[in-house]
Scaffold this motif. Structure first.
Motif, PDB file in Angstrom:
ATOM      1  N   THR A  23      -2.593  -7.295  -8.558  1.00  0.00           N
ATOM      2  CA  THR A  23      -3.959  -6.798  -8.674  1.00  0.00           C
ATOM      3  C   THR A  23      -4.181  -5.632  -7.729  1.00  0.00           C
ATOM      4  OG1 THR A  23      -4.759  -9.040  -9.168  1.00  0.00           O
ATOM      5  CG2 THR A  23      -6.398  -7.408  -8.478  1.00  0.00           C
ATOM      6  N   LYS A  24      -4.677  -4.536  -8.248  1.00  0.00           N
ATOM      7  CA  LYS A  24      -5.017  -3.399  -7.401  1.00  0.00           C
ATOM      8  C   LYS A  24      -6.340  -3.695  -6.694  1.00  0.00           C
ATOM      9  CE  LYS A  24      -5.118   1.664  -7.658  1.00  0.00           C
ATOM     10  NZ  LYS A  24      -5.177   2.811  -8.592  1.00  0.00           N
ATOM     11  N   CYS A  30      -0.509  -9.455  -4.495  1.00  0.00           N
ATOM     12  CA  CYS A  30       0.250 -10.232  -5.469  1.00  0.00           C
ATOM     13  C   CYS A  30       0.826 -11.463  -4.775  1.00  0.00           C
ATOM     14  CB  CYS A  30       1.351  -9.383  -6.093  1.00  0.00           C
ATOM     15  SG  CYS A  30       2.422  -8.531  -4.903  1.00  0.00           S
ATOM     16  N   TRP A  47      -2.046  -2.971  -3.577  1.00  0.00           N
ATOM     17  CA  TRP A  47      -1.922  -4.062  -4.532  1.00  0.00           C
ATOM     18  C   TRP A  47      -1.700  -5.376  -3.794  1.00  0.00           C
ATOM     19  CZ3 TRP A  47      -0.149   0.805  -5.047  1.00  0.00           C
ATOM     20  CH2 TRP A  47      -0.472   1.498  -6.225  1.00  0.00           C
ATOM     21  N   GLU A  91       0.910   4.559 -11.136  1.00  0.00           N
ATOM     22  CA  GLU A  91       0.435   3.206 -10.827  1.00  0.00           C
ATOM     23  C   GLU A  91       1.168   2.145 -11.642  1.00  0.00           C
ATOM     24  OE1 GLU A  91      -3.796   0.751 -11.262  1.00  0.00           O
ATOM     25  OE2 GLU A  91      -3.755   2.939 -11.322  1.00  0.00           O
ATOM     26  N   LYS A  92       1.301   2.370 -12.948  1.00  0.00           N
ATOM     27  CA  LYS A  92       1.930   1.377 -13.817  1.00  0.00           C
ATOM     28  C   LYS A  92       3.392   1.157 -13.441  1.00  0.00           C
ATOM     29  CE  LYS A  92      -1.588   0.289 -16.323  1.00  0.00           C
ATOM     30  NZ  LYS A  92      -2.182  -1.079 -16.172  1.00  0.00           N
ATOM     31  N   GLY A 129      -3.080   3.793  -2.834  1.00  0.00           N
ATOM     32  CA  GLY A 129      -3.571   2.596  -3.496  1.00  0.00           C
ATOM     33  C   GLY A 129      -2.926   1.363  -2.897  1.00  0.00           C
ATOM     34  N   VAL A 168      -8.227   1.684  -3.080  1.00  0.00           N
ATOM     35  CA  VAL A 168      -7.939   3.081  -3.409  1.00  0.00           C
ATOM     36  C   VAL A 168      -8.714   3.975  -2.448  1.00  0.00           C
ATOM     37  CG1 VAL A 168      -8.082   4.938  -5.093  1.00  0.00           C
ATOM     38  CG2 VAL A 168      -7.637   2.623  -5.880  1.00  0.00           C
ATOM     39  N   TYR A 213       0.405   7.019  -4.682  1.00  0.00           N
ATOM     40  CA  TYR A 213       0.764   6.793  -6.077  1.00  0.00           C
ATOM     41  C   TYR A 213       0.203   7.922  -6.928  1.00  0.00           C
ATOM     42  CZ  TYR A 213      -4.014   5.498  -7.290  1.00  0.00           C
ATOM     43  OH  TYR A 213      -5.360   5.538  -7.507  1.00  0.00           O
ATOM     44  N   VAL A 252       0.862  -1.177   0.000  1.00  0.00           N
ATOM     45  CA  VAL A 252       0.000   0.000   0.000  1.00  0.00           C
ATOM     46  C   VAL A 252       0.898   1.227   0.000  1.00  0.00           C
ATOM     47  CG1 VAL A 252      -1.800   1.294   1.200  1.00  0.00           C
ATOM     48  CG2 VAL A 252      -1.833  -1.212   1.231  1.00  0.00           C
ATOM     49  N   GLU A 257       3.472  -1.093 -10.362  1.00  0.00           N
ATOM     50  CA  GLU A 257       3.201  -2.469 -10.772  1.00  0.00           C
ATOM     51  C   GLU A 257       4.407  -3.056 -11.495  1.00  0.00           C
ATOM     52  OE1 GLU A 257      -0.419  -2.221 -12.994  1.00  0.00           O
ATOM     53  OE2 GLU A 257      -1.661  -1.937 -11.188  1.00  0.00           O
TER      54      GLU A 257
END
Length: 237
Positions: free
Chosen positions: A210-211, A223, A221, A194-195, A219, A214, A149, A146, A198
């Motif tokens: 996976t997000k 994984c 994610w 964000e990208k 944000g 928010v 972002y 977290v 990731e």
């Protein structure tokens, strides 16, 4: 333990992220879905304050925790919560960075890094942290990140900053103070699009990214740690 410091931290976190408590509940649900009913070891990066420990410890008596934080004062708060909740026999707290984990430390069943990454300015250092976390996880282990972002130059981030400022206005902060917090406070942390976040997770060896969360500027994610045996690695289409 500085009780006043603890209270300020708790209050500010809940203003800055109105879904703060729900976030920890969501992460707990994810870990529970991924971990077996047997004992599970959880690595907590940025454990100062002890909120992960107090949120997940009492209701998951089979879990053990190793928490790492660079702030000795915040770790005192975490230790106090641990003692109050009777978790001392299941919690180990380490003052320092992830690199200060004992060399003989076994890999963990799960890990979290909540509200830490955006305090690291250098992108390579962010990558190094994520890679080191990955190295301490079992193949297929769940990981939650977290962080703040966004693209600093984007209208999208400016709009979210406006919303974030409104959180503080509604909490009673003066407009001049909120403007100061935006201009000289929050904008000093390290925002990444964000990208790119990731991409760092993927480059660090994580997969199934996976997000899931928010709120305002932040944000989250979920994984998995891919292993050398291919566990958790998605097939190329």
């Amino acid at each position: 333990m500085n009780s006043e410091m603890a209270q300020v931290y708790e209050t500010n976190a809940r203003v800055s992220i109105p879904t703060y408590d729900a976030l920890f509940g969501m992460v707990q649900s994810y870990f529970r879905a991924e971990l077996s009913g047997e004992g599970a070891s959880v690595l907590v990066i940025g454990a100062g304050g002890g909120n992960e420990l107090s949120a997940w410890g009492p209701s998951n008596p089979e879990w053990t925790f190793t928490g790492v934080d660079i702030s000795e004062e915040m770790l005192k708060i975490a230790q106090h919560k641990t003692n109050q909740l009777g978790l001392s026999n299941r919690v180990k707290l380490i003052h320092g960075t992830i690199n200060d984990l004992p060399e003989d430390t076994a890999v963990y069943d799960a890990a979290s890094c909540i509200l830490v990454l955006h305090f690291i300015d250098n992108v390579q250092e962010k990558l190094d942290l994520l890679r080191t976390i990955h190295s301490h996880l079992k193949p297929g282990a769940p990981f939650v990140l977290v962080s703040a972002y966004g693209d600093r130059d984007s209208t999208e981030l400016k709009d979210r900053l406006h919303v974030w400022g409104s959180f503080w206005l509604d909490a009673g902060r003066a407009p001049s103070k909120v403007n100061e917090m935006v201009n000289t406070g929050i904008m000093k942390i390290s925002f990444l699009p964000e990208k790119q976040i990731e991409g760092l997770l993927q480059e660090s060896g994580f997969t199934n990214i996976t997000k899931f969360f928010v709120t305002g500027l932040f944000g989250g994610w979920i994984c998995h740690a891919a292993g050398s045996n291919g566990v958790g690695i998605e097939s190329e289409v």
